[in-house]
Enzyme design. Sequence first.
Site, PDB file in Angstrom:
ATOM      1  N   TRP A 102       0.824  -1.211   0.000  1.00  0.00           N
ATOM      2  CA  TRP A 102       0.000   0.000   0.000  1.00  0.00           C
ATOM      3  C   TRP A 102       0.851   1.250   0.000  1.00  0.00           C
ATOM      4  O   TRP A 102       0.534   2.232  -0.681  1.00  0.00           O
ATOM      5  CB  TRP A 102      -0.977  -0.019   1.178  1.00  0.00           C
ATOM      6  CG  TRP A 102      -1.959  -1.136   1.045  1.00  0.00           C
ATOM      7  CD1 TRP A 102      -2.044  -2.254   1.821  1.00  0.00           C
ATOM      8  CD2 TRP A 102      -2.983  -1.269   0.032  1.00  0.00           C
ATOM      9  NE1 TRP A 102      -3.062  -3.068   1.351  1.00  0.00           N
ATOM     10  CE2 TRP A 102      -3.646  -2.488   0.264  1.00  0.00           C
ATOM     11  CE3 TRP A 102      -3.380  -0.477  -1.034  1.00  0.00           C
ATOM     12  CZ2 TRP A 102      -4.704  -2.944  -0.535  1.00  0.00           C
ATOM     13  CZ3 TRP A 102      -4.431  -0.918  -1.843  1.00  0.00           C
ATOM     14  CH2 TRP A 102      -5.073  -2.141  -1.590  1.00  0.00           C
ATOM     15  N   ASP A 173      -1.533   6.811   6.414  1.00  0.00           N
ATOM     16  CA  ASP A 173      -2.620   5.924   5.989  1.00  0.00           C
ATOM     17  C   ASP A 173      -2.864   4.946   7.136  1.00  0.00           C
ATOM     18  O   ASP A 173      -2.034   4.089   7.410  1.00  0.00           O
ATOM     19  CB  ASP A 173      -2.199   5.180   4.712  1.00  0.00           C
ATOM     20  CG  ASP A 173      -3.266   4.181   4.254  1.00  0.00           C
ATOM     21  OD1 ASP A 173      -4.306   4.033   4.932  1.00  0.00           O
ATOM     22  OD2 ASP A 173      -3.040   3.530   3.216  1.00  0.00           O
ATOM     23  N   LYS A 197     -12.134  -1.764   7.311  1.00  0.00           N
ATOM     24  CA  LYS A 197     -11.462  -2.757   8.124  1.00  0.00           C
ATOM     25  C   LYS A 197     -11.919  -2.642   9.582  1.00  0.00           C
ATOM     26  O   LYS A 197     -12.467  -3.575  10.138  1.00  0.00           O
ATOM     27  CB  LYS A 197      -9.942  -2.627   7.998  1.00  0.00           C
ATOM     28  CG  LYS A 197      -9.424  -3.186   6.656  1.00  0.00           C
ATOM     29  CD  LYS A 197      -8.457  -2.274   6.002  1.00  0.00           C
ATOM     30  CE  LYS A 197      -8.040  -2.552   4.589  1.00  0.00           C
ATOM     31  NZ  LYS A 197      -7.972  -3.869   4.037  1.00  0.00           N
TER      32      LYS A 197
END
Lengths: 361, 361
Positions: A102, A173, A197
């Site tokens: 990511w 993030d 999530k």
Amino acid sequence: MTRVHNFNAGPAALPLPALERAQRELLDYDSTGMSIMEHSHRGKAFEAVHDEAISLVRQLLDVPDDYHVLFLQGGASHQFAMVPLNLLPPGKSADYILTGGWSEKAYQEAGRVGTVRIAASTEVDKRYTRIPRQEELQLDPSAAYLHMTTNNTLFGTQWHWLPDTGNVPLVADMSSDFLWRRIDVRRFGLIYAGAQKNIGPSGVTVVLARKDLIDGGRKDVPVIFRYATHAASNSLYNTPPTFAIYLVRNVLAYTVETGGLDEMERRNRHKAGLLYGAIDERPDFFLAPVENESRSFMNVVFRLPTEELEKRFVTEAAREGMVGLAGHRSTGGIRVSIYNAIEVTSVERLVEFMKAFVARA
Amino acid sequence: MTRVHNFNAGPAALPLPALERAQRELLDYDSTGMSIMEHSHRGKAFEAVHDEAISLVRQLLDVPDDYHVLFLQGGASHQFAMVPLNLLPPGKSADYILTGGWSEKAYQEAGRVGTVRIAASTEVDKRYTRIPRQEELQLDPSAAYLHMTTNNTLFGTQWHWLPDTGNVPLVADMSSDFLWRRIDVRRFGLIYAGAQKNIGPSGVTVVLARKDLIDGGRKDVPVIFRYATHAASNSLYNTPPTFAIYLVRNVLAYTVETGGLDEMERRNRHKAGLLYGAIDERPDFFLAPVENESRSFMNVVFRLPTEELEKRFVTEAAREGMVGLAGHRSTGGIRVSIYNAIEVTSVERLVEFMKAFVARA
């Protein structure tokens, strides 16, 4: 109805009471005669839900007044572009720390917007098995910002300290570990987190942003991509994903009811402890690639001695009602995602299964 | 539970059976032991829902094979930027037809990305009461595209013909009348529609795009903003808003079950006919600003003789279970949004109320 033990990496399990509340109210929200998703985003009913969601984030994380709390669309992948579009003006450079797939994507997307630089990377042979140490960071003191990914779902690593960036704003993030415990928001210039999530369904992203940082953001980009636009309209510049925000509200309200983030952290540490305990008990069988200090409390990854055994593990666990255990398609192996909504009993059940699996393997 | 007659302009009413299906399945989708929103976007359960949603759009509109059907995030406001970012390269100009507030916003946002031009505007004193005629359009034959808004929610106008653009691709914002009836998709280069009026909750946008047009789109923009990125991954480049897509699936499946778009058009024309009939019966009391040929079948707007009467109209209607009737904050007056999900009986009920209101006013 039998609910399974859902270890999906995201979209992931949600707390059953938050879903039950949504189910009860789905056709008639608060006796208004319509679903919350049929309400105007500018009406009183949604306004109250939206305000409550914002105030729950503020309460849970003790967000200082000089930070905005925004709900945007597009997920982390959208933020990968939006961060440099706002905070990386021509002539400046931004620093990125690479700790997994990511953060690589965030770095690459920012590179399409402006000048970027790798401040550290722990990649070895396309794999990341640890978080860097402060002394490994090669920080540019004049960087527009430093970007990090606090938890890495693919490789199962997580930051357990924060880089010292001096005056350079830290941008994080937190999609996969937002609200897993308290954090000091003041350490960050901007935090973003896709909801799917830890705090809700896919389709909504929470952004916490220091006001002076985004108010001083670039003005030469489309208005819809400017944080300042959304901040000035309390995330109502365009129609927000109302039902997703409503579900986030349900999840956060339940989080507060069940003890807030102190209790959440205690439970999350306990769950991870159970799993890593089972792994460390049989290091010959459960092969944990991640160095101890970098282990994630959200995504526990390990390999078994053969791919054949890994397949059997996933299949047999599913037969016993435990699903979502296959590793990411790019990494293979086993991945157990134990986000906030995962009950301790689900992890206990999995640990029993792991022990029985070793015994009969 | 009493459901109201919901005339909201968007987010708007959804078909009750589509919501009931969502309610039934909310905790346990298709005996999988979890909600559809807890499923991985790459798993079989969501894949089937997603594929069905795409195939229902294709079936309902007879979408040709050389068009992509995408589900994106961010609503029409996001498309205002995404269209020029993809289709308006430096050195080219794009044409915009202004017919209301949304087309103005689309034009302004595109102007931040590249060179734009007004091909026509029906604005008089900041109001738009009609759609232009072909002979009023001043089209640039070398334009990158021509942008139009097929239905204008604020002013209650709607296109009932399509401009002849020669070889210039026609790009249409159909957020407020998508699937109100059949259209010839081949007339368009690209169509986009936020779901929250006719086909679902807010948080998801349908895009139909001619493949050659977007495959030849700009490559100098962030990957997340490129249609080609989403087309190449079947809208799974990043995590899609899975529950919103699931609800769109429910709405479209119900649309097919109840007769498809021919029946939908028949019902929509009937509903609009009832309302405009009541308005035209008392033109001294119900003041309709829109010229006849430009009247919208989705948003019926009118004024009453005084603002005081308008307020009473909204309040008394709400008391009788009819809500969402106040005009947009920028225009005032009364607005009756009668999207696909609004039942004929709701409109009949409102028409009765209108007649009684005139009688006692």
